[in-house]
Enzyme design. Structure first.
Site, PDB file in Angstrom:
ATOM      1  N   SER A  38       0.622   6.859   0.022  1.00  0.00           N
ATOM      2  CA  SER A  38       0.380   5.793  -0.941  1.00  0.00           C
ATOM      3  C   SER A  38       1.522   5.594  -1.918  1.00  0.00           C
ATOM      4  O   SER A  38       2.276   6.522  -2.222  1.00  0.00           O
ATOM      5  CB  SER A  38      -0.903   6.133  -1.728  1.00  0.00           C
ATOM      6  OG  SER A  38      -1.111   5.246  -2.800  1.00  0.00           O
ATOM      7  N   ASP A  57      -4.650   0.722  -3.456  1.00  0.00           N
ATOM      8  CA  ASP A  57      -3.527   0.503  -2.566  1.00  0.00           C
ATOM      9  C   ASP A  57      -3.012   1.791  -1.950  1.00  0.00           C
ATOM     10  O   ASP A  57      -2.153   2.474  -2.502  1.00  0.00           O
ATOM     11  CB  ASP A  57      -2.424  -0.238  -3.327  1.00  0.00           C
ATOM     12  CG  ASP A  57      -2.962  -1.559  -3.853  1.00  0.00           C
ATOM     13  OD1 ASP A  57      -3.491  -2.310  -3.039  1.00  0.00           O
ATOM     14  OD2 ASP A  57      -2.898  -1.794  -5.058  1.00  0.00           O
ATOM     15  N   THR A  58      -3.548   2.100  -0.775  1.00  0.00           N
ATOM     16  CA  THR A  58      -3.307   3.350  -0.090  1.00  0.00           C
ATOM     17  C   THR A  58      -3.522   3.106   1.393  1.00  0.00           C
ATOM     18  O   THR A  58      -4.310   2.245   1.770  1.00  0.00           O
ATOM     19  CB  THR A  58      -4.312   4.416  -0.574  1.00  0.00           C
ATOM     20  OG1 THR A  58      -4.125   4.630  -1.968  1.00  0.00           O
ATOM     21  CG2 THR A  58      -4.147   5.732   0.153  1.00  0.00           C
ATOM     22  N   ILE A  59      -2.816   3.848   2.253  1.00  0.00           N
ATOM     23  CA  ILE A  59      -3.177   3.811   3.669  1.00  0.00           C
ATOM     24  C   ILE A  59      -3.675   5.189   4.074  1.00  0.00           C
ATOM     25  O   ILE A  59      -3.232   6.220   3.546  1.00  0.00           O
ATOM     26  CB  ILE A  59      -2.012   3.354   4.575  1.00  0.00           C
ATOM     27  CG1 ILE A  59      -0.852   4.362   4.593  1.00  0.00           C
ATOM     28  CG2 ILE A  59      -1.530   1.975   4.172  1.00  0.00           C
ATOM     29  CD1 ILE A  59      -0.847   5.322   5.727  1.00  0.00           C
ATOM     30  N   MET A 114       0.797  -1.217   0.000  1.00  0.00           N
ATOM     31  CA  MET A 114       0.000   0.000   0.000  1.00  0.00           C
ATOM     32  C   MET A 114       0.835   1.275   0.000  1.00  0.00           C
ATOM     33  O   MET A 114       0.455   2.275  -0.620  1.00  0.00           O
ATOM     34  CB  MET A 114      -0.910   0.037   1.247  1.00  0.00           C
ATOM     35  CG  MET A 114      -1.910  -1.090   1.321  1.00  0.00           C
ATOM     36  SD  MET A 114      -3.346  -0.726   0.330  1.00  0.00           S
ATOM     37  CE  MET A 114      -4.324  -2.194   0.593  1.00  0.00           C
TER      38      MET A 114
END
Length: 523
Positions: free
Chosen positions: A364, A345-347, A58
């Site tokens: 990200s 896909d990232t936090i 991520m």
């Protein structure tokens, strides 16, 4: 109140401070920072850096970030930590080589990672603890390792685009790591140590920068040491819209926050509160509004230095005209560009401290494991944000040297009477603008609690398909199909979210998405 006979999550309540992230260890470290005397910004950066090892698919120090930061009685600030294309980037050469769109992986997709510069600047300007103290937990866990969580293991199977260094790092023995396997990043730990001791120069100059540049150039990239040395995050001014008695605040372009605001402005032309929150009518109206808002995004949104239509996107009359195109009994005609490829896909991390500083931060590397390029020596996985450009000549978002691409990642704040009442964010790449609108309308139109607003089933109109999660009953899917939607149940969950409500009583209420591995914690 939720039905305690059914699976679910209770709200997390506390008085002093609160953090919510997509991994329990990230949340724990953020809370430890608060307990040690740090503020919300210290906690958010510490948690975010650790998540690079906890959720390497991520995010990581080879990525970008955006942040919104608010303090009681002060105007919120925005930080743009997104990177630019190399000075020697050549879009014409890509077109001549037969590319009609930007490469989605490999060195050509890598813009200069700028999250680290943003973290250094925010820590210096607004943090309470030293940079080394904030980085320390990430160094320890990158070296000691973190067991792979279930959602992370699921995503790991999508790593099919890796260079040799990334393959060695992520696929030992040629297989993805499975749940419970301990993942270590000793090279990243060393890069973080240098950052802690030398500041931004430890990352953007010297051996760490040379490693990234040499790797990229060896794979055909145009990156230079000067590109890295000149990487700079920038403070900017948030964009807002009114939604009922509340104000929704987003990060301005080149993030897609204006898309979320346009979508909300379209939706408020309809009486959503009279609809079933998880019925076909609401899903249909939202899907049609999403198509129109994302079409505007794809035509107008770009690097703020090159964008001229922001006021048009945010104007009430624009939303009213678009809303008038929506029919309750039919879908819009085909041909709208839609949301494009869904990247998830990232936090997202949010923290509120005892002084009620609130941080909304998103960080990200874009698609699963970013560009697929890891640096040869330190193993720094690099984002593929250059894939957010277009190669269409004359477009505001056309790829060009020194330019920032359109980003999908957006942090949010919900405000009322001039004060922040909830930092929130929705992960999920292209879905994020739709996700922000759905979360806000769940809260304000349907009166759901933050946790219930996150838990509820989601739908997303993208690439001519209406993705409808399994949480919806078949009757809703059938009704949407009858209206003309091409309905599909997605293979995986749509997005993920975190939020913290600041109640008038002083109590903090945290919520975290079960679609991820994380949680909210308070103290």
């Amino acid at each position: 109140m939720r039905d305690f006979q059914l699976p679910g999550r209770s709200a997390v309540l506390s008085m002093n401070g609160m953090a919510a992230t997509s991994h329990p260890l990230g949340t724990k470290v953020a809370i430890q920072m608060l307990e040690a005397g740090g503020n919300a910004l210290d906690a958010a950066i510490a948690g975010a850096l650790l998540l690079g090892t906890a959720e390497p698919q991520m995010t990581g120090i080879g990525g970008d970030c955006f942040a919104l930061i608010s303090r009681p009685g002060e105007a919120p600030i925005a930080m743009n930590g997104s990177g630019r294309a190399p000075a020697a980037f050549d879009a014409e050469a890509l077109r001549a080589a037969g590319h009609s769109a930007m490469p989605r992986t490999g060195a050509q997709s890598v813009t200069i990672p700028t999250a680290v510069d943003a973290f250094c600047r925010l820590n210096k300007d607004h943090g309470r603890m030293g940079l080394g103290d904030v980085i320390g937990p990430a160094v320890y866990h990158a070296e000691a390792g973190i067991p792979v969580a279930p959602r992370v293991a699921r995503d790991w199977t999508e790593a099919s685009h890796l260079n040799d260094a990334a393959q060695r790092k992520l696929m030992p023995g040629g297989k993805p790591l499975t749940t419970g396997t301990v993942f270590r990043e000793p090279g990243v730990a060393e890069a973080l140590r240098r950052l802690a001791v030398e500041g931004r120069a430890g990352f953007y100059e010297g051996e760490v920068a040379e490693d990234m540049v040499d790797t990229l150039r060896g794979l055909g990239g145009a990156h230079s040491l000067d590109d890295f040395a000149q990487a700079r995050a920038e403070y900017t001014t948030p964009v807002t819209t009114a939604y009922g008695a509340h104000e929704v605040m987003e990060h301005p372009p080149n993030g897609q926050g204006a898309t979320a605001l346009l979508l909300l402005n379209i939706l408020k032309q309809f009486d959503l509160s009279a609809m079933d929150p998880f019925g076909a009518e609401r899903a249909h109206i939202e899907a049609e509004a999403t198509k129109l808002a994302y079409d505007a995004r794809n035509r107008f949104l770009a690097d703020p230095d090159h964008m001229t239509r922001l006021e048009h996107m945010l104007a009430p009359e624009t939303a009213a005209r678009l809303a008038a195109l929506i029919r309750p009994d039919a879908v819009l005609p085909p041909g709208l560009p839609g949301a494009g490829e869904a990247h998830k896909d990232t936090i997202y991390i949010t923290v509120v401290d005892r002084d009620r500083m609130a941080v909304s931060l998103i960080y990200s590397i874009f698609r699963t494991f970013g560009s697929g390029v890891a640096s040869d020596k330190f193993g720094i996985l690099l984002q593929n944000r250059g894939a957010g450009f277009t190669l269409e000549k004359g477009h505001a978002n056309e790829a060009a040297p020194g330019k920032r691409p359109m980003h999908t990642i957006i942090p949010g704040l919900l405000r009322k009477d001039g004060e922040t009442v909830m930092p929130f964010g929705v992960m999920g790449g292209q879905y994020q603008a739709n996700g922000h609108a759905r979360f806000v309308t769940n809260l304000l139109d349907f009166g759901l609690s933050p946790q219930a607003a996150i838990d509820g089933p989601r739908s997303f109109a993208t690439d001519g398909v209406l993705q409808v999660e399994r949480g919806y009953p078949d009757a809703v899917r059938n009704a949407l199909s009858d209206l003309g939607h091409q309905v599909e149940v997605p293979d995986g969950p749509i997005g993920g979210a975190q939020a913290i409500r600041i109640h008038e009583s002083g109590v903090l209420e945290g919520a975290s998405d079960p679609r991820k591995d994380g949680c909210a914690l308070g103290y």
